[in-house]
Design an enzyme around this catalytic site. Structure first.
Site, PDB file in Angstrom:
ATOM      1  N   ASP A   1      -6.782  -4.990  15.170  1.00 42.86           N
ATOM      2  CA  ASP A   1      -6.606  -3.580  14.790  1.00 42.86           C
ATOM      3  C   ASP A   1      -6.344  -3.539  13.292  1.00 42.86           C
ATOM      4  O   ASP A   1      -5.227  -3.324  12.847  1.00 42.86           O
ATOM      5  CB  ASP A   1      -5.441  -2.980  15.581  1.00 42.86           C
ATOM      6  N   SER A   2      -7.396  -3.749  12.534  1.00 41.58           N
ATOM      7  CA  SER A   2      -7.267  -3.903  11.087  1.00 41.58           C
ATOM      8  C   SER A   2      -7.532  -2.594  10.361  1.00 41.58           C
ATOM      9  O   SER A   2      -8.115  -1.661  10.911  1.00 41.58           O
ATOM     10  CB  SER A   2      -8.264  -4.956  10.589  1.00 41.58           C
TER      11      SER A   2
ATOM     12  N   GLN B   1       0.829  -1.202   0.000  1.00 42.54           N
ATOM     13  CA  GLN B   1       0.000   0.000   0.000  1.00 42.54           C
ATOM     14  C   GLN B   1       0.866   1.255   0.000  1.00 42.54           C
ATOM     15  O   GLN B   1       2.076   1.188   0.197  1.00 42.54           O
ATOM     16  CB  GLN B   1      -0.908  -0.003   1.234  1.00 42.54           C
TER      17      GLN B   1
ATOM     18  N   PRO C   1      -5.311  -5.684   1.596  1.00 45.75           N
ATOM     19  CA  PRO C   1      -4.759  -6.714   2.475  1.00 45.75           C
ATOM     20  C   PRO C   1      -5.541  -6.930   3.762  1.00 45.75           C
ATOM     21  O   PRO C   1      -5.410  -7.967   4.400  1.00 45.75           O
ATOM     22  CB  PRO C   1      -3.341  -6.201   2.776  1.00 45.75           C
TER      23      PRO C   1
ATOM     24  N   ASP D   1       0.939 -12.502   7.586  1.00 45.07           N
ATOM     25  CA  ASP D   1      -0.478 -12.253   7.330  1.00 45.07           C
ATOM     26  C   ASP D   1      -1.261 -12.699   8.562  1.00 45.07           C
ATOM     27  O   ASP D   1      -1.142 -13.850   8.994  1.00 45.07           O
ATOM     28  CB  ASP D   1      -0.900 -13.048   6.089  1.00 45.07           C
ATOM     29  N   GLY D   2      -2.066 -11.803   9.120  1.00 44.11           N
ATOM     30  CA  GLY D   2      -2.813 -12.136  10.320  1.00 44.11           C
ATOM     31  C   GLY D   2      -3.733 -13.325  10.140  1.00 44.11           C
ATOM     32  O   GLY D   2      -3.911 -14.131  11.063  1.00 44.11           O
TER      33      GLY D   2
ATOM     34  N   HIS E   1      -7.275   3.718  20.552  1.00 43.32           N
ATOM     35  CA  HIS E   1      -6.356   2.752  21.154  1.00 43.32           C
ATOM     36  C   HIS E   1      -6.750   2.407  22.589  1.00 43.32           C
ATOM     37  O   HIS E   1      -6.660   1.242  22.996  1.00 43.32           O
ATOM     38  CB  HIS E   1      -4.925   3.293  21.097  1.00 43.32           C
TER      39      HIS E   1
END
Length: 284
Positions: free
Chosen positions: A158-159, A33, A165, A140-141, A64
């Protein structure tokens, strides 16, 4: 006369948000990105991915704190925490404020986000990447979640938004693997966008959560640069115990933790689960 430069986010149809760029610190394409860090007169340093605001120096504390302290204090004895995403280090910063947390695994797909956040946004992580309790995994999560055999008391997703992605982190398959990785009283919390603008995100996550968890809902927090009203933070647990914790217990846990947040309070924690009608209607 110097021409004004603006960063314009067009995440939503028929709507755009622009922030004036007073100074550009970073502008580069990674494998995944385009990343920018720039200065804004209202919000301080701003991080964008493909021009979409991810976090700012000025208002990041709200997001947060609420994505972290709500599940950890509701759980009451969280020792192992998994963060999916969160490459800027803000979630890790808040998690590691809890001395009771013994181990944090953070899975970030893009090493470039971590590297430049350390350099250009150190005020977000505040040294979290140097904490011995943090294990940073570049992966990759969704792949990590599928393959891990570990169990976690709290999973924080936390995407980015469900495009590019980040899309795989909103699937039923991903949530199923996450449910398997939770301890008996474990909690998963997720970023589910602004319901007024992104109602489908919440509906789809709640549909998946209702099939996987005894307790499936969301709670709300209002972050100025995530425009369109309150943001929905998904909540899933195999037990109803955590969400039903009373205010007195939360206050005691909060005091014992020695936290001094700028947004979170035990009262805000409880109130965040009170949902307006238009949000409730998005539940399947």
């Amino acid at each position: 006369m110097t021409k004004e430069v603006w960063n314009t986010e067009r995440l939503h149809d028929h709507f755009a948000q622009s922030l004036r760029v007073s100074e550009m610190y970073y502008d580069s394409k990674t494998e995944h990105q385009r990343l920018k860090v720039f200065q804004n007169g209202t919000f301080g340093r701003v991080l964008t991915l493909d021009d979409v605001v991810q976090t700012t120096e000025g208002d990041n504390f709200i997001y947060h704190e609420m994505l972290t302290h709500v599940p950890i204090l509701a759980h009451g004895a969280a020792k192992r925490v998994l963060i999916i995403g969160g490459g800027d280090g803000g979630i890790a910063r808040e998690v590691l404020k809890h001395a009771s947390v013994e181990h944090v695994t953070m899975v970030e797909i893009d090493a470039g986000v971590v590297d430049f956040s350390k350099e250009y946004l150190p005020m977000l992580s505040q040294g979290a990447f140097d904490d011995a309790r943090l294990n940073l995994v570049i992966n990759d999560g969704a792949v990590f979640m599928k393959e891990t055999e570990d169990k976690f008391d709290v999973i924080i997703v936390d995407s980015t938004d469900p495009i590019g992605p980040g899309e795989v982190l909103f699937t039923d398959t991903f949530y199923g693997h996450a449910a398997r990785a939770l301890t008996e009283d474990g909690i998963i919390v997720t970023q589910n966008g602004v319901p007024f603008m992104q109602g489908d995100e919440l509906t789809n996550t709640m549909r998946a959560f209702q099939a996987l968890f005894q307790d499936a809902t969301c709670y709300l927090a209002t972050i100025p640069t995530y425009v369109g009203g309150p943001m929905a933070l998904g909540w899933g647990s195999h037990s109803t115990k955590a969400r039903s914790v009373d205010l007195t217990t939360l206050e005691a846990r909060f005091a014992a933790a020695g936290l001094s947040p700028d947004y979170y309070t035990p009262e805000v924690h409880k109130a965040a689960f009170a949902l307006p009608g238009y949000v409730k209607k998005l539940f399947p």
